[in-house]
Design a protein around this motif. Structure first.
Motif, short mmCIF file in Angstrom:
data_model
loop_
_atom_site.label_atom_id
_atom_site.label_comp_id
_atom_site.label_asym_id
_atom_site.label_seq_id
_atom_site.Cartn_x
_atom_site.Cartn_y
_atom_site.Cartn_z
N THR A 37 0.82 -1.21 0.00
CA THR A 37 0.00 0.00 0.00
C THR A 37 0.85 1.26 0.00
O THR A 37 0.58 2.21 -0.74
CB THR A 37 -0.95 -0.01 1.22
N ALA A 63 -9.09 -1.33 2.64
CA ALA A 63 -8.33 -0.11 2.37
C ALA A 63 -8.97 1.12 3.00
O ALA A 63 -10.19 1.22 3.09
CB ALA A 63 -8.19 0.08 0.87
N VAL A 67 -6.67 5.59 0.28
CA VAL A 67 -6.16 4.56 -0.62
C VAL A 67 -7.22 4.23 -1.67
O VAL A 67 -6.92 4.11 -2.86
CB VAL A 67 -5.76 3.29 0.18
#
Length: 126
Positions: A37, A63, A67
């Motif tokens: 990530t 997420a 994100v």
């Protein structure tokens, strides 16, 4: 648009990522792989030229909003995005504990001019 889940390691896109684990293939294809990530977010912020993005359904679900927003911006540009079964993703990953996001991108020009140009775009100091 719902996307089909890739469940086979024989999928052409999956095979390509696995090939990119070897330097000779990265050099030949002029691509590299980045995982996780944090790297995904940094590459998206720096406008790295992605060629494909692979995610697991679990990564998308878990997420954070920032994100998810970055992921949506990327999808909106038309870059191929693949949803991959966890076991297939593990075969693609070079990490012992993959997070669930892996991207391929064009190799970048590592000259100072590239960094200066991108620093001006993003307002970051180099």
């Amino acid at each position: 648009m719902a996307q089909e889940l890739i469940t086979s390691r024989q999928n052409a896109a999956v095979k390509n990522v696995i090939k990119l684990k070897q330097k000779k293939n990265r050099d030949r294809e002029k691509q590299f792989v980045l995982e996780g990530t944090k790297l995904f977010m940094e590459a998206e912020a720096w406008k790295v030229e992605f060629t494909a993005v692979f995610v697991t359904p679990q990564w998308i679900e878990g997420a954070e909003e920032t994100v998810k927003s970055a992921f949506k911006r990327l999808k909106d540009t038309g870059i191929p995005v693949f949803t991959v079964d966890t076991s297939v993703f593990e075969a693609m990953s070079a990490l012992k504990m993959p997070e669930g996001v892996l991207c391929t991108a064009h190799k970048i020009d590592a000259s100072e001019k590239f960094f200066e140009k991108n620093a001006k775009k993003t307002g970051k100091n180099v």
